[in-house]
Enzyme design. Structure first.
Site, short mmCIF file in Angstrom:
data_model
loop_
_atom_site.label_atom_id
_atom_site.label_comp_id
_atom_site.label_asym_id
_atom_site.label_seq_id
_atom_site.Cartn_x
_atom_site.Cartn_y
_atom_site.Cartn_z
N GLU A 139 94.38 16.08 2.00
CA GLU A 139 94.05 17.36 2.64
C GLU A 139 93.60 17.10 4.07
O GLU A 139 92.67 16.33 4.31
CB GLU A 139 92.94 18.07 1.86
CG GLU A 139 92.52 19.39 2.50
CD GLU A 139 91.25 19.98 1.88
OE1 GLU A 139 90.72 20.94 2.48
OE2 GLU A 139 90.78 19.48 0.85
N CYS A 380 65.74 16.69 -7.09
CA CYS A 380 65.44 15.99 -5.85
C CYS A 380 64.14 16.54 -5.24
O CYS A 380 63.06 16.30 -5.77
CB CYS A 380 66.61 16.08 -4.88
SG CYS A 380 66.51 14.89 -3.51
N MET A 383 61.87 18.15 -7.69
CA MET A 383 60.96 17.31 -8.47
C MET A 383 59.71 17.00 -7.66
O MET A 383 58.58 17.05 -8.18
CB MET A 383 61.63 16.00 -8.89
CG MET A 383 60.75 15.16 -9.82
SD MET A 383 61.31 13.47 -10.10
CE MET A 383 60.55 12.64 -8.69
N HIS A 517 70.63 13.68 -8.42
CA HIS A 517 71.44 14.90 -8.32
C HIS A 517 72.49 14.93 -9.44
O HIS A 517 73.64 14.53 -9.23
CB HIS A 517 72.15 14.96 -6.97
CG HIS A 517 71.26 15.29 -5.82
ND1 HIS A 517 71.02 16.58 -5.39
CD2 HIS A 517 70.52 14.48 -5.01
CE1 HIS A 517 70.20 16.57 -4.36
NE2 HIS A 517 69.87 15.30 -4.12
N GLU A 519 74.15 17.33 -10.58
CA GLU A 519 75.24 18.28 -10.34
C GLU A 519 76.50 17.61 -9.82
O GLU A 519 77.61 18.13 -9.98
CB GLU A 519 74.80 19.38 -9.36
CG GLU A 519 74.55 18.94 -7.93
CD GLU A 519 73.12 18.50 -7.65
OE1 GLU A 519 72.70 18.57 -6.49
OE2 GLU A 519 72.43 18.07 -8.61
#
Length: 544
Positions: A139, A380, A383, A517, A519
């Site tokens: 890309e 992160c 916390m 992290h 996610e």
């Protein structure tokens, strides 16, 4: 030999090149091909690590610690390949390396120019990132016509010339607007962007037309005629409720057949069963939960892209419609700690971030979650905020803070760690005057979880590996005091520093925070155990 698909964009930015490219990759992977993806960014920054979230959106961290564009997050969510620093590079990195070679004398006193030296470096990096794969989808960031993109476009023009049409394919994403006042679809912008491509030696093989409605046959024929593209290779990319509908949408228009024919790939038929199940789960939830995300970048939700997607993945795996309400932590501060907007929420999440702005608002949100038994997830900075609130309000450490926010605070429960061991065993150091770029604790790190802890129960293991991106750590000098006050340190780093990785509250229905992290490793097919557990806790709180 690796086959290359180059994805470019025209007319305007933010059309969804990353989603289109990732969807093509997902379809090809379902046909049995080993696929990787690369993102080429035209900006001169070395990486997006020091760029404002309002400028760039989320910084996605790869397993090996590269700070990259958020599109790499889409790549990992759509295909099984794990991205590395080889899957992303910028103009800044290209020039940095070429200039370093010139300083060493590698060019033997020759004049260093954009062509061939810069373009050769771009091609070298593309081949390096694609090595070992059947197909590499590349890309090109920005918009065709931008001066910044020209070296990248010239490089891929050269690759077409060198490798041939059966080993390279150009897919161009364009905008086809509908003018409501005239009641017409306009193809002229697409004609002009293809004209721009032709002027630099690029002929699109596939045109992906970004539209808000189905393309009529007349417009398809018109675009094919004026842009010199086969009519069947004019593919519509329409507005959908979920990005995970895109692979099936493109497949239904035969885009993968066009690709496999041109690249002479003899492969099985596509099997998009997994994607259909994901879309069905999204479209047919059995439950609903409301989750408040309390942060300071809420005006640009792209700053939390992976986090939002991880919550959606958890929704897929719990048959739940996860409704996210973004709460500006600064607004809580300005209203003297008023958290009334949280009262209708089933759970609260405080994400990562940097700087002191909005911190006290986040602390107020944590306090509300702790005192009212609302499920809480801190990530992160989330916390560190939870630990500061607990130190102040429960452990009695008045003046507790992070040295990031107050260098002279009375109780620095969070501070800048000046030395730590990386995943490969080497030691890195830093101090307050260190460069901001590339000086954080980055990438996947081993974490040891305490037996019987909530963390171990969530993960089903006492040894995990998660990605990090932070500069400040919990100050271990205060850990005994916090533990005596009831805080549980559920996980620590596997290195000799034993850095705090997770915290939890045993007398709370569900209170969990982590330094890493999670996610970044969630995807719609598998989800992530932490987010699934969080959504389940929100459901339980709603029932209560």
């Amino acid at each position: 030999m690796t086959k290359f698909i180059f994805v470019t964009g025209g007319v305007v930015s933010s059309l969804g090149k990353g989603i289109a490219a990732a969807s093509i990759a997902a379809i090809l992977e379902s046909r049995g091909l080993n696929v990787t993806m690369l993102k080429l960014d035209p900006y001169i920054n070395v990486d997006p690590g020091t760029m404002s979230p309002f400028q760039h959106g989320e910084v996605f961290v790869t397993d090996d610690g590269a700070e990259t564009d958020l599109d790499l997050g889409h790549y990992e969510r759509f295909i099984d390949s794990t991205m590395t620093r080889r899957n992303s590079f910028s103009t800044g990195q290209v020039y940095e390396n070429v200039i370093a070679k010139e300083r060493r004398g590698d060019y033997l006193g020759g004049t260093v120019q954009v062509i061939p030296h810069i373009t050769d470096e771009i091609k070298r990096r593309i081949h390096e990132g694609a090595a070992g794969y059947d197909v590499a989808i590349v890309e090109i960031g920005g918009t065709v016509g931008d001066i910044e993109s020209l070296p990248f476009l010239e490089a891929i023009r050269q690759m077409r010339s060198q490798l041939g049409r059966n080993n390279t394919l150009f897919a161009h994403l364009s905008y086809v607007p509908y003018i409501a006042a005239a009641g017409e679809i306009k193809t002229k912008p697409t004609q002009h962007t293809v004209k721009e491509m032709l002027s630099i030696g690029l002929q699109p093989d596939i045109l992906i037309c970004r539209m808000d409605r189905t393309m009529p046959a007349d417009e398809r024929r018109k675009i094919a005629l004026f842009c010199n593209v086969e009519e069947r290779a004019i593919v519509g990319s329409y507005d959908v409720d979920s990005i995970y509908e895109c692979p099936e949408m493109l497949h239904d228009q035969g885009i993968d057949n066009i690709i496999t024919e041109q690249l002479q790939l003899n492969v099985q038929q596509a099997d998009l069963t997994a994607w259909k199940k994901i879309v069905h789960a999204i479209q047919n939830p059995k439950h609903t939960v409301k989750i408040a995300m309390v942060g300071k970048y809420v005006d640009l939700t792209e700053s939390y892209k992976s986090l939002i997607e991880a919550l959606k993945h958890a929704g897929v795996h719990t048959e739940t419609d996860v409704q996210i309400t973004f709460v500006d932590s600064e607004s809580i501060e300005k209203n003297n700690g008023d958290v009334s907007m949280l009262k209708d929420m089933d759970a609260i999440l405080v994400p990562g971030g940097f700087g002191s702005r909005g911190v006290e608002g986040k602390i107020a949100a944590v306090r509300y979650a702790r005192e009212n038994n609302v499920p809480y997830l801190g990530i992160c900075l989330g916390m560190q905020i939870a630990l500061i609130e607990y130190a102040r309000d429960v452990a009695g450490l008045k003046g507790a803070n992070s040295t990031e926010f107050d260098l002279k605070c009375a109780a620095p429960v969070v501070a800048l760690i000046d030395e730590w061991q990386t995943a490969d065993g080497s030691v890195e150091t830093r101090d307050e005057s260190a460069d901001l770029g590339g000086t954080m604790r980055l990438g996947a790190q081993e974490v040891e979880l305490k037996a019987g802890s909530l963390a171990a129960k969530i993960y089903g293991s006492e040894h995990i590996r998660e990605r990090h991106r932070h500069r400040y750590e919990v100050n271990n000098n205060y850990v005994p005091t916090l533990e005596q006050a009831g805080l549980v340190i559920g996980g620590v780093s596997a290195g000799r520093e034993r850095l705090v990785e997770t915290i939890e509250l045993p007398n709370h229905p569900w209170f969990f925070a982590c330094q890493f992290h999670p996610e970044f490793t969630s995807n719609p097919r598998k989800g992530h155990p932490l987010f699934t557990a969080f959504v389940k806790a929100a459901l339980n709180n709603k029932k209560a």
